[in-house]
Design an enzyme around this catalytic site. Structure first.
Site, PDB file in Angstrom:
ATOM      1  N   CYS A 158      40.896  48.024  35.761  1.00 15.53           N
ATOM      2  CA  CYS A 158      40.621  49.251  35.542  1.00 15.53           C
ATOM      3  C   CYS A 158      39.683  49.606  36.513  1.00 15.53           C
ATOM      4  O   CYS A 158      38.378  49.003  36.773  1.00 15.53           O
ATOM      5  CB  CYS A 158      39.879  49.313  34.002  1.00 15.53           C
ATOM      6  SG  CYS A 158      39.205  50.779  33.608  1.00 15.53           S
ATOM      7  N   MET A 186      37.026  43.710  34.047  1.00 14.91           N
ATOM      8  CA  MET A 186      38.264  44.357  33.264  1.00 14.91           C
ATOM      9  C   MET A 186      39.407  44.143  34.186  1.00 14.91           C
ATOM     10  O   MET A 186      39.582  45.048  34.795  1.00 14.91           O
ATOM     11  CB  MET A 186      38.001  45.808  32.892  1.00 14.91           C
ATOM     12  CG  MET A 186      38.859  46.273  31.806  1.00 14.91           C
ATOM     13  SD  MET A 186      38.615  47.882  30.965  1.00 14.91           S
ATOM     14  CE  MET A 186      40.237  48.134  29.986  1.00 14.91           C
ATOM     15  N   HIS A 212      39.992  54.791  30.700  1.00 21.41           N
ATOM     16  CA  HIS A 212      40.444  53.418  31.298  1.00 21.41           C
ATOM     17  C   HIS A 212      41.315  54.026  32.482  1.00 21.41           C
ATOM     18  O   HIS A 212      42.051  55.219  32.357  1.00 21.41           O
ATOM     19  CB  HIS A 212      40.760  52.231  30.652  1.00 21.41           C
ATOM     20  CG  HIS A 212      39.676  51.996  29.619  1.00 21.41           C
ATOM     21  ND1 HIS A 212      38.491  51.260  29.978  1.00 21.41           N
ATOM     22  CD2 HIS A 212      39.779  51.707  28.375  1.00 21.41           C
ATOM     23  CE1 HIS A 212      37.684  50.809  28.983  1.00 21.41           C
ATOM     24  NE2 HIS A 212      38.457  51.094  28.031  1.00 21.41           N
ATOM     25  N   HIS A 272      35.546  49.955  35.055  1.00 19.80           N
ATOM     26  CA  HIS A 272      35.189  48.862  34.852  1.00 19.80           C
ATOM     27  C   HIS A 272      35.623  47.336  35.262  1.00 19.80           C
ATOM     28  O   HIS A 272      35.277  46.508  34.823  1.00 19.80           O
ATOM     29  CB  HIS A 272      35.732  48.736  33.215  1.00 19.80           C
ATOM     30  CG  HIS A 272      35.124  50.080  32.302  1.00 19.80           C
ATOM     31  ND1 HIS A 272      36.173  50.979  31.955  1.00 19.80           N
ATOM     32  CD2 HIS A 272      34.121  50.645  32.426  1.00 19.80           C
ATOM     33  CE1 HIS A 272      35.495  51.873  31.378  1.00 19.80           C
ATOM     34  NE2 HIS A 272      34.227  51.723  31.538  1.00 19.80           N
TER      35      HIS A 272
END
Length: 822
Positions: free
Chosen positions: A807, A815, A749, A810
């Site tokens: 992130c 996210m 991440h 993501h």
């Protein structure tokens, strides 16, 4: 463009209702983006034009078939939403995104979709991320929209890669998978949702281009498919799960037969059938998660008892009872060696397992030497490693519940230390718990605050920080009793507020074991009266219900229930001076741990068996399917692995343990089988050991400044980075607080601040040490700024205001996070 499409769908546009992207003709050359596509969708959405092209390669057919699994999983999430299981729906959507992120390699689902067309890829990821968010918001209609978009963009990519006829075959099998989802819902007694899913599948078939293709190519299969879907819907409405299963299997069989008839060749239909098998595995996995807590949660609850026992050994050492403290540590080790949770912890987190056992050995050694400080540190190490194991085995909510129960056990320890005349030691224990609470171990702080602001304020401020700790320090007996009760009541109310009866029962069973061992320790110190009082309090709590535990244990196992009460009374008798209280406590602990597993198993209902039935139906269907012989002839080793992994999945579902691992192994075996049947086994994007291959390895990625191993001891707050989420997503901190963003799941991440959404005057912050968002994004593309397994990104917030971050890989899955600095 994507937003307009989504907005039109939300408005119920008749225009888009007529679009069938699966009907688009033509195909892209390998690795060609949509900017050079020979597929054209006209603006009136009534017809498509193509220019033709070379036949699809075997690898293209295989990856197009694999995209059907993602279509099916998105529909699984929607189905769970229709059933009112929104948490499970959000989890499935998140798992789908994680699976996609891991599907690397040239012919992995992820990279192949991106190379097929940037629009397909971006719109698919956005829709999947939105599906997860809509599930979290319990908005079924919006979930329908996003599920439709997921399916449409993948269907369009299938047409681009595999051609019109093969895409029709895959559409039929995707619809057959939806019938299997209806069967899974019926197995969970979600009959209304099952009927809706079957009815939706029928309606989708009526509107699909594959409808006319099947009717023309194979009228018998066409009739059989429609009839089976109609009968499945009727059976669901009548509450007949077995009939739904039978008709769902018939629908998939008809879809498969029809797929061979409409496809350009048997390879596409065969690979599509294997994908449908994989989708049925995910159906079974979703079903197994319903109905009650998993066996993994029972393992986590059993580990919670060891946390309390380690501290018993530490404070016995501090009280000069080295012999008994050493025995406690050694007995804990011996018990763990034969416990059900032993193998579970080793598999879930090998480092935590090793650290726990090493900590117990250190604890026994320190206790034997009478070294109180070393014993305390060893107990802390034991607790830290068990906390990691609990995090690996339990869901975030379950872990927070177990932390609440552990806190209650430790507050009990503090109360007993105070009764022994050591108010300073009692205050130290309570202060330590306060500090752990502030660090949000196991997400307990955020979970309590989210569950109830009143409970949070009452626990942290009224009863702990301003009540119990000062009362211990000042020696105010009345205040101690008042605030000890307040702390305990708040934590117990939290457990019952966020947990089901079975989960609360498991937590309470472990807590009662911890309290009984406290009584045994008090007896060893010559405090028989106080020991007896502790046992009587535990017995009274159980008789009053203990959050449903009394009734749950009696209902799960009457004989165990009677033994539980009898052995609890025996501890009280022994504590009064008529026997060995510690020996009786160990006997009671055996029943308490057995009680954890009994109530958890009983709460699962028939869903575990129903889930195994779904997988068995898949196995039976495969044995009779045309693709069975195709796979065996194509690659004998892959065929044997496929059957073996499916059989192991059935076994895991039967046992209720290791389901996630077995499902992952079966999914990988399915991918290999899809490529083997399609004719390209050497291009399967799965490594020899069953892992993903072809993508960037973690060793090629760099963290940069402030990316460290583990979580620093001086971190004031911890944010978990799961597969596709920051937990908690919103966190309030004080100026000067340090936050550790810990990787706990999924692919690498990033932690990347949105430079337009941080306070004026704040220094830009991001993993990788970049000084702007633009540089952070470019850095990620070159492999910098990654936070990987076992690492944390650490940042100290010095500027008040709201900081929003995300992130990079993501973000599309939702996210994103917010830090509010006060």
């Amino acid at each position: 463009m994507a937003t307009n499409r989504r907005d039109l769908l939300k408005a119920g546009s008749a225009l888009l209702a007529g679009v069938s992207l699966a009907g688009c003709g033509g195909r892209l050359e390998e690795g060609t983006s949509t900017t050079t596509s020979r597929v054209t969708v006209t603006t009136d959405a009534e017809e498509t034009t193509t220019t033709g092209g070379d036949p699809p390669s075997a690898a293209e057919l295989a990856v197009a078939a694999e995209w059907n699994v993602y279509r099916a999983m998105a529909h699984d999430a929607l189905a769970l939403g229709l059933a009112g299981e929104f948490d499970a729906a959000a989890t499935v959507a998140g798992d789908t995104f994680e699976k996609f992120e891991k599907a690397s390699g040239e012919w992995g689902a992820h990279e192949a979709l991106e190379s097929t067309g940037k629009e397909y890829y971006e719109e698919f990821e956005e829709a999947l991320g939105q599906l997860r968010e809509r599930a979290g918001g319990e908005n079924v209609e919006e979930m329908r929209v996003e599920t439709g978009l997921v399916s449409e963009h993948l269907s369009a990519a299938q047409t681009a890669r595999a051609g019109t006829a093969n895409a029709h075959a895959l559409d039929l099998l995707a619809l057959g998978s939806r019938a299997s989802t209806a069967a899974a819902l019926a197995g969970a007694e979600k009959f209304d949702a099952a009927a809706t899913v079957a009815g939706d599948a029928y309606a989708a078939f009526e509107e699909a281009d594959a409808h006319a293709a099947l009717e023309e190519a194979d009228g018998e299969s066409y009739d059989a498919f429609e009839t089976a879907l109609e009968d499945a819907q009727k059976a669901a409405k009548n509450g007949r799960p077995k009939r739904v299963r039978e008709q769902a299997s018939a629908a998939l069989d008809a879809a498969a037969t029809g797929a061979y008839a409409v496809a350009d060749g048997e390879e596409a239909a065969g690979a599509g059938y294997i994908a449908a098998m994989q989708a049925r595995g995910y159906d079974a996995g979703a079903l197994s998660s319903l109905g009650g807590p998993s066996t993994d949660f029972a393992h986590a609850a059993a580990l919670n008892v060891y946390r309390a026992r380690a501290y018993d050994a530490a404070w016995l050492t501090a009280r000069g009872r080295s012999d008994r403290a050493k025995a406690v540590a050694q007995d804990t080790f011996a018990h763990f060696e034969g416990a059900k949770s032993h193998e579970a912890l080793e598999e879930a987190d090998g480092e935590a397992y090793k650290g726990f056992e090493a900590g117990l050995k250190d604890l026994a050694s320190a206790a034997g030497n009478g070294d109180a400080e070393a014993a305390r540190k060893a107990a802390d190490a034991v607790e830290r490693h068990l906390r990691a194991g609990i995090s690996a085995l339990a869901t975030p909510t379950e872990a927070a519940m177990l932390q609440a129960a552990f806190f209650r056990a430790r507050f009990g320890d503090a109360r007993e230390l105070y009764a022994l005349g050591d108010g300073a030691a009692a205050a130290s224990v309570a202060q330590g718990l306060f500090e752990r609470f502030e660090k949000d171990h196991l997400g307990f702080h955020e979970a309590l605050e989210s569950a109830s602001e009143d409970l949070y304020e009452g626990f942290e401020h009224e009863h702990l920080q301003k009540g119990l700790i000062p009362a211990f320090e000042s020696g105010n007996d009345e205040e101690v009793e008042t605030h000890f009760a307040g702390v305990n009541d708040a934590l117990f109310e939290f457990e019952t507020k966020v947990g089901s009866t079975a989960r609360v029962s498991a937590a309470e069973s472990g807590l009662m074991s911890a309290r009984v061992f406290d009584a045994a320790a008090l007896s060893a110190l010559g405090r028989s009266s106080r020991a007896r009082s502790v046992v009587q309090s535990a017995f009274q709590h159980f008789e009053e219900g203990a959050g449903g535990f009394h009734e749950a244990l009696e209902g799960a196992d009457r004989e165990l229930y009677e033994s539980f009460e009898s052995r609890l009374n025996a501890v009280g008798g022994a504590a009064s001076g008529s026997g060995d209280a510690y020996a009786r406590a160990k006997e009671f602990d055996a029943d308490a741990v057995a009680g954890i597993y009994a109530v958890v198993a009983n709460a699962g209902g028939d869903f575990g068996g129903a889930a195994a039935s779904v997988a068995r139906d898949a196995f039976a269907g495969f044995e009779e399917a045309r693709v069975h012989e195709m796979l065996e002839e194509a690659d004998r080793e892959t065929y044997e692995s496929f059957e073996s992994k499916l059989n192991e999945l059935v076994g895991a579902l039967d046992d209720g343990t290791g389901v996630s691992g077995a499902l992952g192994a079966f999914a990988r075996a399915s991918v290999r089988a899809e490529f083997a049947v399609a004719g390209a086994p050497e291009k399967a994007p799965v490594g020899e050991g069953g892992g993903e291959s072809g993508g960037e390895s973690e060793k090629q990625l760099e963290g940069g400044p402030n990316v460290v191993t583990g979580v620093p001891d001086d971190a004031d707050h911890v944010v978990d980075m799961t597969a596709v989420a920051f937990e908690p997503a919103e966190l309030t901190v004080k100026k000067g607080d340090t936050v550790a963003f810990e990787h706990v799941g999924g692919e690498p991440h990033s932690v990347t601040a949105d430079d337009e959404k941080i306070p004026d005057g704040a220094d830009y912050w991001a993993s990788g040490g970049f000084d702007s968002q633009e540089k952070a994004v470019k850095g990620w593309e070159s492999g910098r700024g990654a936070v990987q397994s076992g690492q944390s990104y650490v940042h100290t917030f010095e500027t008040k205001g709201t900081h929003e971050y995300y992130c990079i890989p993501h973000e599309a899955a939702g996210m994103v996070g917010t830090i509010v600095v006060e």
